[in-house]
Design an enzyme around this catalytic site. Sequence first.
Site, PDB file in Angstrom:
ATOM      1  N   ASP A   1       0.849  -1.180   0.000  1.00  0.00           N
ATOM      2  CA  ASP A   1       0.000   0.000   0.000  1.00  0.00           C
ATOM      3  C   ASP A   1       0.895   1.243   0.000  1.00  0.00           C
ATOM      4  OD1 ASP A   1      -2.371   1.673   0.590  1.00  0.00           O
ATOM      5  OD2 ASP A   1      -1.514   1.793   2.598  1.00  0.00           O
TER       6      ASP A   1
ATOM      7  N   SER B   1      -2.781   0.418  -4.429  1.00  0.00           N
ATOM      8  CA  SER B   1      -3.324   1.620  -3.813  1.00  0.00           C
ATOM      9  C   SER B   1      -4.730   1.913  -4.290  1.00  0.00           C
ATOM     10  CB  SER B   1      -2.415   2.819  -4.139  1.00  0.00           C
ATOM     11  OG  SER B   1      -2.941   4.026  -3.631  1.00  0.00           O
ATOM     12  N   ALA B   2      -5.460   2.677  -3.475  1.00  0.00           N
ATOM     13  CA  ALA B   2      -6.746   3.213  -3.908  1.00  0.00           C
ATOM     14  C   ALA B   2      -6.554   4.420  -4.823  1.00  0.00           C
ATOM     15  CB  ALA B   2      -7.578   3.615  -2.694  1.00  0.00           C
TER      16      ALA B   2
ATOM     17  N   LYS C   1      -8.238  -5.299  -2.800  1.00  0.00           N
ATOM     18  CA  LYS C   1      -6.817  -5.490  -3.080  1.00  0.00           C
ATOM     19  C   LYS C   1      -6.432  -6.969  -3.143  1.00  0.00           C
ATOM     20  CE  LYS C   1      -5.388  -1.033  -1.192  1.00  0.00           C
ATOM     21  NZ  LYS C   1      -4.508  -0.308  -0.239  1.00  0.00           N
TER      22      LYS C   1
ATOM     23  N   ASP D   1      -1.790  -0.796   6.110  1.00  0.00           N
ATOM     24  CA  ASP D   1      -1.998  -0.114   7.394  1.00  0.00           C
ATOM     25  C   ASP D   1      -3.454   0.143   7.736  1.00  0.00           C
ATOM     26  OD1 ASP D   1      -2.198   2.046   5.346  1.00  0.00           O
ATOM     27  OD2 ASP D   1      -2.419   3.290   7.129  1.00  0.00           O
TER      28      ASP D   1
ATOM     29  N   ASN E   1      -8.907  -1.095   4.261  1.00  0.00           N
ATOM     30  CA  ASN E   1      -8.982  -1.549   2.868  1.00  0.00           C
ATOM     31  C   ASN E   1      -7.796  -2.424   2.473  1.00  0.00           C
ATOM     32  OD1 ASN E   1      -7.175   0.659   2.883  1.00  0.00           O
ATOM     33  ND2 ASN E   1      -7.686   1.216   0.787  1.00  0.00           N
TER      34      ASN E   1
END
Length: 281
Positions: free
Chosen positions: A8, A42-43, A191, A214, A217
Site C-alpha cells: 500500500d 493503492s486506492a 486489493k 496499514d 482496505n
Amino acid sequence: MIQIVFSDIDGTLLDSRHRLTPLTRQAIHGLAGQGVPFVIVSARSPSGIYPILKEYGLRCPIISYSGGLILDEERQVLLHQGFPKAMAREVTAFLEAGSYDMTWCVYSYDQWIAKDKSDPRVIEEERIVKAVSVQGDVDSVAADEVSKLLCLCAPGQIEALEAALKAAFPLLSIVKSSDTLLEIMAQGINKAVAVKKLCALRDIPVEEAAAFGDNYNDLEMLTAVGHGVLMGNAPQGMKERIAVHTEDNDHDGIYHALVKMGLGPISLSEWSVAANAHQKR
C-alpha cells in the site's frame, strides 16, 4: 520463499510527510537486485502513483483503485473492472440528497473529476498525491466505465455515510481507506482479488507473496498472501485482526520487515549509506 512483494502507499510505503524514507527506498531497490518484483497497491489513481515512481526511481507494476485497474511496468493495462456511469449518477444523487459534510470525486482510468475543485479537502488530496483534478460531474467522464467514486468526509462523518451507502448500494464495494476517505468501487473489487490476479499472471503462488498495509482496505490483501505484515501505525482494530506487525511508517517499517524476511539491503556498504542519510533527515 517470497517471490513478490506488494505494498500500500499512504501510511505504509510513505511516511507521515508523504515521503519514502531512505532505508525503505534502499530495501525496495534491493528487491530488484534479488529478482523479487515489487508492486504498489493503492486506492489512488495512476496519476497519483506515477509521481512516486519518478521521484524515487522505481519501475514496477501498479494496482490502482484497490484493484479496479492493473498496469504493468510499461503502463499497459493488464486488467480493469469498473461500474457503469448510470450507477455512478445514482450514487452521486444519493450523496447530494444527504446532509453529510463531505465532497466527492469520480475517477475513470486516469481521469479525475472533482465536484468542487475549490473544496479544501480536494486541494489537500491534490497536494498529497501530486496530481490535479478537473471540476465536473459524472457526465464529464470520457469512458463508459467509472473506476471509483471517492468521498472526502469531515472527521466523524464517515461511519454513518458508509453504513448508508452500503444499505442503499449493496452491489458496490464500499470501504474506508482512512478516517476521512471512503472508496466506492465495483462489486468484488478489493486489493486481495487484484493481488491474486497479478500473482496468477506472473505464475507465482499467492502463498509466496508478501504484502504491507496499514488500514481497513488492506485487510483482505494481508490475509490473502502468505506473508501479510501490518504497519505499526495501523488502527487498533486492524492490530487485533492481523498477527504480524512491523514498525510504523515513520520508522522504516517496510525496511525492518524485509530484513527479517531475508530480503533486506543487498550489501553492508549500501545499508551504511542509507542509514547515515536517514539519521541526518
